[in-house]
Design a protein around this motif. Structure first.
Motif, mmCIF file in Angstrom:
data_model
loop_
_atom_site.group_PDB
_atom_site.id
_atom_site.type_symbol
_atom_site.label_atom_id
_atom_site.label_comp_id
_atom_site.label_asym_id
_atom_site.label_seq_id
_atom_site.Cartn_x
_atom_site.Cartn_y
_atom_site.Cartn_z
ATOM 1 N N HIS A 45 17.123 24.503 53.641
ATOM 2 C CA HIS A 45 17.447 24.931 52.273
ATOM 3 C C HIS A 45 17.909 23.798 51.377
ATOM 4 C CE1 HIS A 45 21.449 24.648 53.992
ATOM 5 N NE2 HIS A 45 21.106 25.535 54.908
ATOM 6 N N ILE A 47 20.930 22.327 51.124
ATOM 7 C CA ILE A 47 22.352 22.236 50.781
ATOM 8 C C ILE A 47 23.070 21.411 51.844
ATOM 9 C CG2 ILE A 47 24.489 23.525 50.389
ATOM 10 C CD1 ILE A 47 22.834 25.786 49.268
ATOM 11 N N TYR A 145 29.854 23.803 45.219
ATOM 12 C CA TYR A 145 29.128 24.681 46.142
ATOM 13 C C TYR A 145 28.323 25.718 45.361
ATOM 14 C CZ TYR A 145 28.110 27.975 49.864
ATOM 15 O OH TYR A 145 27.447 28.818 50.737
ATOM 16 N N ALA A 148 25.144 24.296 43.926
ATOM 17 C CA ALA A 148 24.113 24.055 44.935
ATOM 18 C C ALA A 148 23.439 25.347 45.371
ATOM 19 C CB ALA A 148 24.723 23.343 46.140
ATOM 20 N N VAL A 149 24.231 26.382 45.634
ATOM 21 C CA VAL A 149 23.649 27.627 46.114
ATOM 22 C C VAL A 149 22.937 28.363 44.978
ATOM 23 C CG1 VAL A 149 25.625 29.184 45.838
ATOM 24 C CG2 VAL A 149 24.096 29.486 47.771
ATOM 25 N N GLN A 151 21.050 26.866 42.757
ATOM 26 C CA GLN A 151 19.711 26.283 42.781
ATOM 27 C C GLN A 151 18.863 26.913 43.882
ATOM 28 O OE1 GLN A 151 20.274 22.013 43.127
ATOM 29 N NE2 GLN A 151 20.200 21.765 40.914
ATOM 30 N N LEU A 152 19.467 27.135 45.040
ATOM 31 C CA LEU A 152 18.749 27.794 46.124
ATOM 32 C C LEU A 152 18.355 29.212 45.727
ATOM 33 C CD1 LEU A 152 17.700 27.990 49.009
ATOM 34 C CD2 LEU A 152 20.057 28.471 49.763
ATOM 35 N N TYR A 240 21.333 30.109 56.234
ATOM 36 C CA TYR A 240 21.863 31.205 55.434
ATOM 37 C C TYR A 240 21.223 32.517 55.871
ATOM 38 C CZ TYR A 240 24.206 28.258 51.986
ATOM 39 O OH TYR A 240 25.065 27.376 51.368
#
Length: 327
Positions: A45, A47, A145, A148-149, A151-152, A240
């Motif tokens: 992913h 991250i 954090y 970053a998540v 963007q995912l 995740y």
């Protein structure tokens, strides 16, 4: 007992490489998982593990504070569901005892000049932030954090769109000013005496579009399979757990699943205390976005199953239904 592990594990590396064939192959895998389970793991992913580890570390530091200190940032003091909620504040399985978990909610940190705040939009406003001297780096780390998540989340929504034969950017028009929530979660060791049916987190579906969950090594997450048996969803290092929420099920006219899941509190082993920590990111869309059946998910023989719904109104109503204990 839960059934053997059967949730798919999908590697996102190819979808991030710029290779069109790999992108569409990944989208097809996700589409199959959404139809069958509504749950899947993702690895590759992008991250950084260090950022994940740092976020878990500050979560542990916060929840280790004395109860009277944590309640300085009690969620009921915010007026918009931000901050600390203690054990027993929420019940996610209607009719069952309160959940044996505590958490800390963070959303988009909106100031008084924000358009949604000026309009009096429910659940929009500033976060509560623990004192820096008590939990050093809390704000900077959680914001890094979340970025970053987030963007995912956009990447996964693009893959979901492709799997539905829609343009990759189809959902971006619903994400102009979204309302994601980052929730740090702590499940203390289950006490010796509990109410009948009381567990860490009662059986529930998530409410919005997409959830991205990072677990520690304690385990305890279970997902209800289509056959009515509970499937264990143990932690897989660096991966995740991704699941769909109710709005995605409505969007797809029930072709994709928003699936019941639950969490058992750690019971401890050999007299030792056991705890569980997780970090949930609820990738929610714009407050005023209207969710109705997507193109390709309905026709004359299978018309829309649900009326259009406002994303924000739905989320606010679900908070109201599950909050059980005032400050």
């Amino acid at each position: 007992m839960p059934a053997p592990v059967s949730l798919p594990v999908i590697d996102l590396t190819g979808s991030r490489s710029g290779d069109a064939a790999a992108l569409h192959d990944c989208a097809a895998q996700i589409a199959a998982a959404c139809r069958e389970h509504g749950f899947f793991y993702v690895r590759g992913h992008g991250i950084a593990q260090g950022l994940i580890d740092d976020t878990f570390a500050l979560s542990r530091r916060f929840f280790a504070l004395p109860e009277d200190v944590k309640t300085r940032w009690h969620i009921d003091r915010s007026g918009i569901q931000r901050g600390f909620d203690p054990v027993g504040w929420q019940v996610l399985d209607p009719g069952k005892p309160a959940d044996l978990k505590e958490s800390f909610y963070l959303g988009v940190d909106r100031g008084p000049d924000d358009a949604l705040v000026r309009a009096g939009t429910p659940q929009q406003g500033p976060n509560q932030w623990p004192d820096e001297q008590l939990v050093p780096g809390f704000k900077a780390t959680t914001q890094a954090y979340e970025a970053a998540v987030r963007q995912l989340g956009h990447h996964l929504m693009g893959l979901i769109a492709l799997g539905l034969k829609l343009p990759r950017d189809h959902f971006e028009s619903y994400l102009r000013d979204p309302m994601p929530i980052l929730r740090l979660l702590h499940y203390p060791t289950q006490p010796a005496q509990v109410h009948d049916g009381q567990i860490g987190c009662g059986a529930h579906t998530d409410w919005g579009a997409l959830t991205l969950l990072m677990q520690d090594g304690a385990g305890g997450l279970e997902v209800l399979g289509a056959d009515g048996r509970w499937i264990a969803a143990p932690p897989i290092a660096g991966s995740y757990v991704v699941n769909l929420g109710d709005l995605m099920q409505r969007w797809t006219n029930d072709r994709y699943r928003s699936t019941l899941h639950r969490v058992h509190s750690p019971a401890g082993r050999d007299g030792q205390a056991g705890e569980r920590y997780s970090i949930a990111y609820f990738f929610e869309i714009d407050y005023h976005a209207r969710v109705s059946a997507l193109p390709g998910c309905f026709d004359a023989d299978d018309p829309p199953h649900h009326p259009p719904i406002s994303a924000g109104d739905h989320i606010v109503e679900m908070y109201r239904r599950t909050t059980v204990a005032p400050a």
